[in-house]
Design an enzyme around this catalytic site. Structure first.
Site, PDB file in Angstrom:
ATOM      1  N   CYS A 237       0.850  -1.190   0.000  1.00 30.77           N
ATOM      2  CA  CYS A 237       0.000   0.000   0.000  1.00 30.77           C
ATOM      3  C   CYS A 237       0.886   1.240   0.000  1.00 30.77           C
ATOM      4  O   CYS A 237       1.881   1.295   0.720  1.00 30.77           O
ATOM      5  CB  CYS A 237      -0.890  -0.003   1.255  1.00 30.77           C
ATOM      6  SG  CYS A 237      -1.960   1.449   1.395  1.00 30.77           S
TER       7      CYS A 237
ATOM      8  N   HIS B 284      -9.252  -3.537  -2.122  1.00 22.89           N
ATOM      9  CA  HIS B 284      -8.221  -2.799  -1.372  1.00 22.89           C
ATOM     10  C   HIS B 284      -8.535  -1.304  -1.364  1.00 22.89           C
ATOM     11  O   HIS B 284      -8.474  -0.651  -0.316  1.00 22.89           O
ATOM     12  CB  HIS B 284      -6.846  -3.055  -2.008  1.00 22.89           C
ATOM     13  CG  HIS B 284      -5.711  -2.322  -1.358  1.00 22.89           C
ATOM     14  ND1 HIS B 284      -4.705  -2.965  -0.668  1.00 22.89           N
ATOM     15  CD2 HIS B 284      -5.416  -0.999  -1.294  1.00 22.89           C
ATOM     16  CE1 HIS B 284      -3.847  -2.057  -0.193  1.00 22.89           C
ATOM     17  NE2 HIS B 284      -4.254  -0.856  -0.569  1.00 22.89           N
ATOM     18  N   GLU B 285      -8.918  -0.773  -2.535  1.00 22.94           N
ATOM     19  CA  GLU B 285      -9.173   0.679  -2.631  1.00 22.94           C
ATOM     20  C   GLU B 285     -10.484   1.077  -1.959  1.00 22.94           C
ATOM     21  O   GLU B 285     -10.546   2.105  -1.287  1.00 22.94           O
ATOM     22  CB  GLU B 285      -9.157   1.131  -4.101  1.00 22.94           C
ATOM     23  CG  GLU B 285      -7.855   0.850  -4.834  1.00 22.94           C
ATOM     24  CD  GLU B 285      -6.602   1.263  -4.066  1.00 22.94           C
ATOM     25  OE1 GLU B 285      -5.573   0.584  -4.220  1.00 22.94           O
ATOM     26  OE2 GLU B 285      -6.650   2.236  -3.302  1.00 22.94           O
TER      27      GLU B 285
ATOM     28  N   HIS C 133     -10.148   1.522   1.705  1.00 24.62           N
ATOM     29  CA  HIS C 133      -9.603   2.823   2.126  1.00 24.62           C
ATOM     30  C   HIS C 133     -10.712   3.837   2.384  1.00 24.62           C
ATOM     31  O   HIS C 133     -10.564   4.739   3.204  1.00 24.62           O
ATOM     32  CB  HIS C 133      -8.637   3.386   1.072  1.00 24.62           C
ATOM     33  CG  HIS C 133      -7.232   2.858   1.160  1.00 24.62           C
ATOM     34  ND1 HIS C 133      -6.473   2.908   2.309  1.00 24.62           N
ATOM     35  CD2 HIS C 133      -6.442   2.285   0.216  1.00 24.62           C
ATOM     36  CE1 HIS C 133      -5.285   2.371   2.084  1.00 24.62           C
ATOM     37  NE2 HIS C 133      -5.242   1.984   0.814  1.00 24.62           N
TER      38      HIS C 133
HETATM   39  C1  4LI Z   1       4.113  -6.981  -0.065  1.00 20.34           C
HETATM   40  N1  4LI Z   1       4.025  -7.727  -1.296  1.00 20.34           N
HETATM   41  C2  4LI Z   1       3.842  -7.079  -2.450  1.00 20.34           C
HETATM   42  O1  4LI Z   1       3.650  -5.885  -2.549  1.00 20.34           O
HETATM   43  C3  4LI Z   1       3.777  -7.932  -3.632  1.00 20.34           C
HETATM   44  C4  4LI Z   1       4.899  -8.690  -4.004  1.00 20.34           C
HETATM   45  C5  4LI Z   1       4.824  -9.498  -5.149  1.00 20.34           C
HETATM   46  C6  4LI Z   1       3.656  -9.562  -5.910  1.00 20.34           C
HETATM   47  C7  4LI Z   1       2.533  -8.816  -5.524  1.00 20.34           C
HETATM   48  C8  4LI Z   1       1.265  -8.939  -6.336  1.00 20.34           C
HETATM   49  C9  4LI Z   1       2.591  -8.027  -4.372  1.00 20.34           C
HETATM   50  N2  4LI Z   1       1.489  -7.273  -3.951  1.00 20.34           N
HETATM   51  C10 4LI Z   1       1.088  -6.125  -4.559  1.00 20.34           C
HETATM   52  N3  4LI Z   1       1.751  -5.691  -5.655  1.00 20.34           N
HETATM   53  C11 4LI Z   1       1.260  -4.575  -6.246  1.00 20.34           C
HETATM   54  N4  4LI Z   1       1.864  -4.084  -7.374  1.00 20.34           N
HETATM   55  C12 4LI Z   1       2.776  -4.931  -8.121  1.00 20.34           C
HETATM   56  C13 4LI Z   1       3.837  -4.128  -8.819  1.00 20.34           C
HETATM   57  N5  4LI Z   1       3.228  -3.052  -9.614  1.00 20.34           N
HETATM   58  C14 4LI Z   1       4.086  -2.406 -10.541  1.00 20.34           C
HETATM   59  C15 4LI Z   1       5.444  -2.251 -10.257  1.00 20.34           C
HETATM   60  C16 4LI Z   1       6.275  -1.609 -11.172  1.00 20.34           C
HETATM   61  C17 4LI Z   1       5.769  -1.106 -12.378  1.00 20.34           C
HETATM   62  C18 4LI Z   1       4.425  -1.272 -12.674  1.00 20.34           C
HETATM   63  C19 4LI Z   1       3.587  -1.909 -11.750  1.00 20.34           C
HETATM   64 CL1  4LI Z   1       1.915  -2.116 -12.156  1.00 20.34          CL
HETATM   65  C20 4LI Z   1       2.385  -2.152  -8.831  1.00 20.34           C
HETATM   66  C21 4LI Z   1       1.330  -2.928  -8.075  1.00 20.34           C
HETATM   67  N6  4LI Z   1       0.189  -3.882  -5.779  1.00 20.34           N
HETATM   68  C22 4LI Z   1      -0.414  -4.392  -4.677  1.00 20.34           C
HETATM   69  N7  4LI Z   1      -1.516  -3.780  -4.253  1.00 20.34           N
HETATM   70  C23 4LI Z   1      -2.413  -4.411  -3.256  1.00 20.34           C
HETATM   71  S1  4LI Z   1      -4.044  -4.095  -3.959  1.00 20.34           S
HETATM   72  C24 4LI Z   1      -3.535  -2.454  -4.457  1.00 20.34           C
HETATM   73  C25 4LI Z   1      -2.114  -2.704  -5.015  1.00 20.34           C
HETATM   74  C26 4LI Z   1      -1.254  -1.433  -4.990  1.00 20.34           C
HETATM   75  O2  4LI Z   1      -1.369  -0.608  -5.888  1.00 20.34           O
HETATM   76  N8  4LI Z   1      -0.399  -1.309  -3.966  1.00 20.34           N
HETATM   77  C27 4LI Z   1       0.447  -0.146  -3.922  1.00 20.34           C
HETATM   78  N9  4LI Z   1       0.015  -5.500  -4.027  1.00 20.34           N
HETATM   79 NI    NI Z   2      -3.597   1.084  -0.139  1.00 21.03          NI
END
Ligand code: 4LI
Ligand code: NI
Length: 183
Positions: free
Chosen positions: A110, A153-154, A157
């Site tokens: 997050c 998730h959103e 919030h």
């Molecule tokens: C702690 N482990 C982890 O973070 C985690 C670890 C491994 C896999 C996952 C799947 C994990 N989990 C997770 N990975 C993401 N991203 C993957 C990378 N990506 C991204 C990164 C770089 C360029 C473009 C992009 Cl697209 C951005 C988004 N996003 C979220 N969430 C939870 S739901 C809302 C969403 C969110 O936007 N969070 C800021 N969770």
């Molecule tokens: Ni969040």
């Protein structure tokens, strides 16, 4: 443009409050905010922009994360089949959901949480969301898999819920029987 300094972190009261419904039709100010939120997500996913402005990558953002306690969210990502989900949504509501559960096998991150939190976040596997988009169009989205997780998730919030509220502290990797892992 929105940068990381605009995103409030854990401990900020907006993250634990109930955000308020936005009267329709939305005003220009709210429309601009949704556009700015979408632009942030796109920038955060662009290597050059993320590097230049030191942005953490995200696929979703909720107005309370900007200290704005309004029921507005933005999501921008492609699902595994390459379908683009790019929305600025007003008053999104989960109107129905499956009994079945699912979770991100990599856990959740997050933008308002500057620390890794271990554990699986168990959520509804399938949801139906009703919302109004930034152009005033009524939407009904049936979601499953990664999109369902991001929207939950959103929307959490908007109700003062953080992803780790769903993690069982004693057994962070325990999931209910039949829960679907999303790789
Ligand atoms: C702690 N482990 C982890 O973070 C985690 C670890 C491994 C896999 C996952 C799947 C994990 N989990 C997770 N990975 C993401 N991203 C993957 C990378 N990506 C991204 C990164 C770089 C360029 C473009 C992009 Cl697209 C951005 C988004 N996003 C979220 N969430 C939870 S739901 C809302 C969403 C969110 O936007 N969070 C800021 N969770
Ligand atoms: Ni969040």
């Amino acid at each position: 443009m929105i940068t990381m300094k605009d995103i409030v972190r854990e401990g900020h009261p907006s993250l634990r409050r109930q955000a308020k419904e936005v009267p329709l039709p939305i005003g220009e100010e709210e429309k601009k905010l949704l556009n700015d939120m979408l632009e942030f997500l796109k920038n955060s996913q662009d290597e050059e922009m993320a590097q230049k402005y030191q942005l953490r990558a995200g696929v979703g953002l909720a107005a309370p994360q900007l200290g704005i306690e309004k029921r507005l969210i933005a999501v921008h990502f492609e699902d595994t089949s390459g379908k683009l989900y790019s929305y600025g949504l007003v008053n999104p509501k989960i109107v129905s959901h499956s009994v079945e559960k699912s979770y991100l096998a990599g856990g959740e991150g997050c933008l308002s949480v500057d620390r890794p939190v271990e554990g699986f976040v168990v959520r509804h596997a399938r949801i139906t969301v009703k919302a109004t988009d930034m152009d005033g169009k009524e939407l009904k989205l049936r979601l499953k898999g990664y999109p369902a997780i991001v929207f939950q998730h959103e929307i959490d919030h908007l109700n003062g819920i953080m992803f780790y509220d769903h993690i069982d502290e004693k057994h962070p990797y325990k999931v209910p029987e039949g829960a679907i892992p999303i790789e």
